[in-house]
Every structure is written in structure tokens, then in C-alpha cells.
Motif scaffolding. Sequence first.
Motif, short mmCIF file in Angstrom:
data_model
loop_
_atom_site.label_atom_id
_atom_site.label_comp_id
_atom_site.label_asym_id
_atom_site.label_seq_id
_atom_site.Cartn_x
_atom_site.Cartn_y
_atom_site.Cartn_z
N ASP A 56 0.84 -1.21 0.00
CA ASP A 56 0.00 0.00 0.00
C ASP A 56 0.87 1.26 0.00
OD1 ASP A 56 -2.94 0.48 0.11
OD2 ASP A 56 -2.34 1.80 1.76
N THR A 57 1.95 1.24 0.79
CA THR A 57 2.86 2.38 0.84
C THR A 57 3.52 2.61 -0.52
OG1 THR A 57 3.33 1.90 3.17
CG2 THR A 57 4.87 3.36 2.02
N MET A 58 3.94 1.52 -1.14
CA MET A 58 4.62 1.64 -2.44
C MET A 58 3.65 2.14 -3.51
SD MET A 58 7.02 -1.17 -4.36
CE MET A 58 5.79 -2.48 -4.27
N GLY A 59 2.44 1.65 -3.49
CA GLY A 59 1.47 2.05 -4.51
C GLY A 59 0.97 3.47 -4.36
N LYS A 60 0.89 3.94 -3.11
CA LYS A 60 0.31 5.27 -2.89
C LYS A 60 1.35 6.38 -2.72
CE LYS A 60 -4.03 3.97 -0.63
NZ LYS A 60 -4.78 4.02 0.66
N TYR A 61 2.43 6.09 -1.99
CA TYR A 61 3.28 7.20 -1.56
C TYR A 61 4.77 7.05 -1.91
CZ TYR A 61 -0.88 7.60 1.35
OH TYR A 61 -2.18 7.68 1.78
N HIS A 62 5.30 5.81 -1.96
CA HIS A 62 6.76 5.64 -2.08
C HIS A 62 7.08 4.75 -3.28
CE1 HIS A 62 10.69 6.25 -0.23
NE2 HIS A 62 10.97 4.97 -0.43
#
Length: 732
Positions: A56-62
Motif C-alpha cells: 500500500d505504501t509503495m502504490g500510494k506514496y513511495h
Amino acid sequence: MQKSFIDYAMSVIVARALPDIRDGLKPVQRRVLYDMHELGIRYDRPYRKSARIVGDTMGKYHPHGDSSIYEALVVMSQDFKKGLPLVDGHGNFGNIEGDGAAAMRYTEARLEQVTQEAFLSDLDKDVVDFVPNFDETEKEPGVLPVKFPNLLVNGSEGIAVGMATSIPPHNLAEVIDATKAYMKNEAITTKELMRYIQGPDFPTGGIVTNKDDLLSIYETGTGKIKVRGKVDVEKGKGGKVNVVISEIPYPMIGANISKFLMDVAALAENKKTQDISDISNQSSKEGIRIVIELRKDADVENFINMLYKKTRLEDTFGVNMLAIADGRPETLGIKGIIKASVDFQYETATRKYENLLARENSKREIQEGLIKACNVIDLIIEILRGSKDRAMAKACLVEGKVDGIKFKSRESRIMAQQLQFSDNQANAILEMRLYKLIGLELEALIREHEETLANIYRYEDILARRDSMAQVIMNELDDIRKKFGRKRRTVIDNCGEAVFEEKKLEEMDVVFLMDRFGYAKTIDLTAYDRNREAADAENKFVFQCKNTGRICLFTNNGQLYTVKVQDLPFGKFRDKGIPIDNVSNFNSSQEELLLVTSQSELNLYRVIFTTRMGMIKVVDGGEFDVAKRTVAATKLQEGDEVVSVIMMKEQKNVILQSKDGYFLRFGVDEIPEKKKAAIGVRGMRLNEGDSIEAVYFTHNAEDTSIHYKSRDLVLNQIKAGKRDGKGTKIRA
């Protein structure tokens, strides 16, 4: 290219490797925590798979590799790396000995309570700016509203482009006390702040040994902190003594623990100490416990000092307090970091209470409207029953318009014309439920209104007076300290440098053996005498030397390498030994050994050097008595190499053999003595393309023969000549 590199460097510096001075977090850490907050993975809710958080972090923010995101998540959960873990990990998240975490599909995580309450709780109050994510489909906070100087509490390490940061962790309670002291007196000095912050507080404990240097480090933001492990002495079995290491220096975390054990074992193997009888690593989840069992007669204090000097039990933590301040990298002392954090607290508190005040004023407006409506509820019901639609009723409540509304009496119409509710009040009245008319509900509404007025007064006071805001911030700091503070783990002290007296090696005669594969060792004289024939047959170099001396190795590249005899294994005749490459700078794959001898014997004689281009010279052996491990034994012309190095003892004649079959015999007394830095003189005149192939030495009365081109050649029968002659052509 220059512009592209600068853009890349700034991106790494600002958006990847360095923490923000306000929240003490790097972008990847901030994004992971915010994503967990958005997913609702709170401290009081069930754990969620780490893979879900990372994805989720990679897809949305990083938009970077999943391994970097997972590594950031893992580090934030490790209590041996962070003074205050921010993530509660469930499963295998690695250990202090360097074992990595399990794959993210196996582990689970959730936020720690301190993260939820002190990092993320005010995000809904518009206290920080939100910025678009990488593809502008989401919003993310540019900084988290952290309520204490997290940069000092958790520290940070990162390598950017052309710069790096290294900030040690500190004790939460001490940092909060220092922050409050700064808020009470902004002119406070670093020295005064250090009454509260004694020094670093590493999660691994240990002892900081240079307390006097800390003031300079904390003022400038740079310096070196010396850290020692904690050592206890316990009684062992059979009167032996156990040295127990219960805390390690912070830099020893990970693979350096196994390296420490190997270093201690090497001390015993290399005869640096004979006190060690056993080493065991008994560390567990309860903590570090490395036990070194010593012999009965061991000097314990001297042994512990040896560990400090010879291993990483005493190590250095390099401090460089570099962080992003106002959008650019800056190195600051602890006062500068605390100031930046406090300024940020005032900024977020101002935005928070402005937002809360606006909410309370909105609530007051509606509450006042509902109270007023309850007082004329009969009229309002009459308006609602007489209106054709919502718009007509609302127009009457807001503007007093009564056209089209049926009233029961003229008095009601006149009263309705006098109504002046606000737009928000009118909407609240129209949406009000009938149960609100119950007496108890009316009383609760009035109490709620009084509470709202009290809040408005309080928020206005906080915003109007800096003292009031400071008190609010300090109260929050006190709550955090009370909930999450802990005792200091690291001892801060001034310890003198460890003094280790190395026991002098008892001098004895040994025999050096090196086989044709380059494996070397030493054995005692009696072992050599028993196996003399086998030793001489199986080894290329055999000679007697002192165990306190050095071995000299001369190579075809004109280099001299020295090795301490005590660095070589001393053992049995059939022991294999170790490659000479391992204990010297000699490289067997690139050069060839021509002479190996002891330094003491070399000092007694002169050395004859002969090169492939026919240069020859004599050098006094004392010139090679040097402390360096590598020196140039002779100077060579370009493209030349040494073909022979021999100590000059009883030799009378030298015979030079060239590749083309020329032999030149002359007396060794014709060879001039030169310095080791000289090229030498020409020993034989060579034809173009010819070179020296072999060098032989003989005595006058001794017939020495060699096998040359399918026949035996007696060297003493070769016609005598002079140095620098062409020699005699020998045919088959």
C-alpha cells in the motif's frame, strides 16, 4: 550532465537519505507510518501483514523498491536499534546478532501507542500541510506533527550524496526535560541543557567513556563518542574466572558480534594471550551474554583491557547531526535541534487551536440556535406545518418571510416575521429530531453549550497568550514522559584509556618451514631433529630463527616483504601451516619468491642481486633491517626483473647463463657493493633479445656440474672471464 547530477544529489539529500529536523523521520519512514494510520492499523487493533503495508505504501506514496520500505518498517520495530520503537512487530523481525527479518509475507505489524498518540493524533486538525503524492492521486503529510524532538530520541543514520548523517539515540525522559527547560528559558546554553541530557542513551546500553568531549560534540553537532561494552567478572567452575559481556557497544550490533567472537578466538590462536580456555555466546531473547572462561592464574584486569584495545568491545560512534532544516541540509547541535522542534510545536499548536476554535464557534452557533428554537418550539412547529416545502420554512426562519405559510393566529404570523436564525441554525432546526424536546435533552444541550463556551474561552486564551500555549505543550510533554519514559541504559563516564601490557614472548629457537605451495609454519628444534630428512625433502625453505624475530621474503619484482615469526602458526611437524600470503603483503599469483631467510641471519651477510637484463650488485644485509612490512629491495629498469637473490657466504665465483647459451664466469669480488636503491652494474654483455636465464655460484676447489642440453657441464671448467664480458658460447 552536471545539472542532472545536481538534481539527483538534491533528490537523495532532501527526499530520501536525510531526516527532517521537525519530526526526525526520513520520507520512507513517514510514509510507512502515515499509511498504517490510514489503513487503521492502530496499537489497539489487530496486526496486519507487513506485505499489505509495504504494498500500500509503495502504490500510494513511495514509488521505490519494496525492500527499502520493508527494511524501514523492520528498523522502526527493532528495540535494539531504536531508543523508542515506532512499530509493534509480530513475528521474526531480526535480532541483535545480525539475523535478518523473515519475509514480509510472514510478519505482521501495527503502530505503537506512542506513535499513534505523539506522531499521528492531530493529523485531522489541519496542523501540517499535505502535499500531492508522486502521481498526484493522493495527498500525504509533508511532515508528521510529532510532539517531542524525535530526531534526538531515536537518532538517525543515512548516507546521501557528498554528505551523511549519524545521530545517536537519547533518553526520551531526558530530552523532554531539556525541551521544557528550553521553553522556560530560550537563552539556555548547551552546557545547561546537558544537566538534563547527560549524553547518548543507546538501546544496547554500554558505557560512554569520553564524557568531557560531549559538550563540544553537542555544541557543534560533530565529533566522536567512545563506547565500551559492559563487562562483569563471575566465578567459574574449578576456581576459574568468567569474563561476562552483558552489554555491547551500539556499533557492534549485527554481524560485528560474530566478528568480535572471531577476534577473541584469534587472540588465543595468535598467542596474543594464553589466558583463554573457552568462549561461548549464551545470548538469548533476555539479552546479551558472552562468556569468556579464563585460566586460574589469569590477570583479569589486564585481559579486559586487552579486549578493549584489540577488539571492538570498545568502539567509536561518529556523530554528525545533519538534518533537513527549512528545506536544506544543516548540521546543528542539540540546542538547535530542540529549538527547531519547539518552534514546530508552536506552529502546529497554533494551527490546531485555530482549527478547534473554529469548530467550537460553529458548534456554539448551532447550539444557540437550538436553545432559541426550543424556547419558541410551538411557533416553529406551526411554521413547519404551515409551509409547503423546506425552502419556504427555511426562508421564514432566516429572513422572517411568511408569504404562503398558514398560521393559526395573527400573533403567530407577527412573531414569525421577527425570527432571525442564521443559515446554519436554520438547517440544524430543520434537521432536529423530536426527542430533543425532552426536558433532559434540553438540559444536556444547555450544559454542552456552556462547555463549548468554556472551550472557546480556553482556546482564545491559548492563541492570544504564548505562556498559555507553552503550558499546553509542556503538559502534553509531561503526559508523554509519564507514559513512555524509561530509565537510562547507557552509563556516561570519563574512563581512562585502556592500558594493556602485552606479555613478553619467551624467546626460543624455532625452525621455519615453507613448502612449494607457500604454506608456512614454525616447529621446535626437537621436532625438526626427529623429522629432519622429511622436513628438508618436503619443504622449499628451511632454516632456524628466533620466535621473536622476523622473516624476510625477496621476490622477482624487487620487493622485500617482512613477517613476524609470531604471526606464523607454531605447532606439530605434520600441521599444514598457513599460506604466506595471509600474513604478508606477498601475492603468490603475481610474483615469485627467490629468497626466504630470517632477519637476524640477513644482518650477518651481504646479498647478491642479479636481474634478467644482466645487472648485478652486492648489498649489505643490514640495509634490509626495516620496520615496514613492504620495501623495495632493489631498483629495477623498466621491463627488468630479479632472477637471483642469494646471501654471500663462501662463494668465490659467479656463473651467469644467458638464454642464448652464453656462460660467463668471474669472481664475486668483482661485484661492487651498492645501496639497495641502486640499479647495480652490468654483469654480462648480452646480445639483443638475449637475457639472463640462470645464476650459479661455486667455490674455487669445488667441481660443480649442471645438466645442460643433454650433457653434464662442469662450471669450474668454463673459461674464466671478467665482469661485463660476453662469455663463452656452450653448444650441445
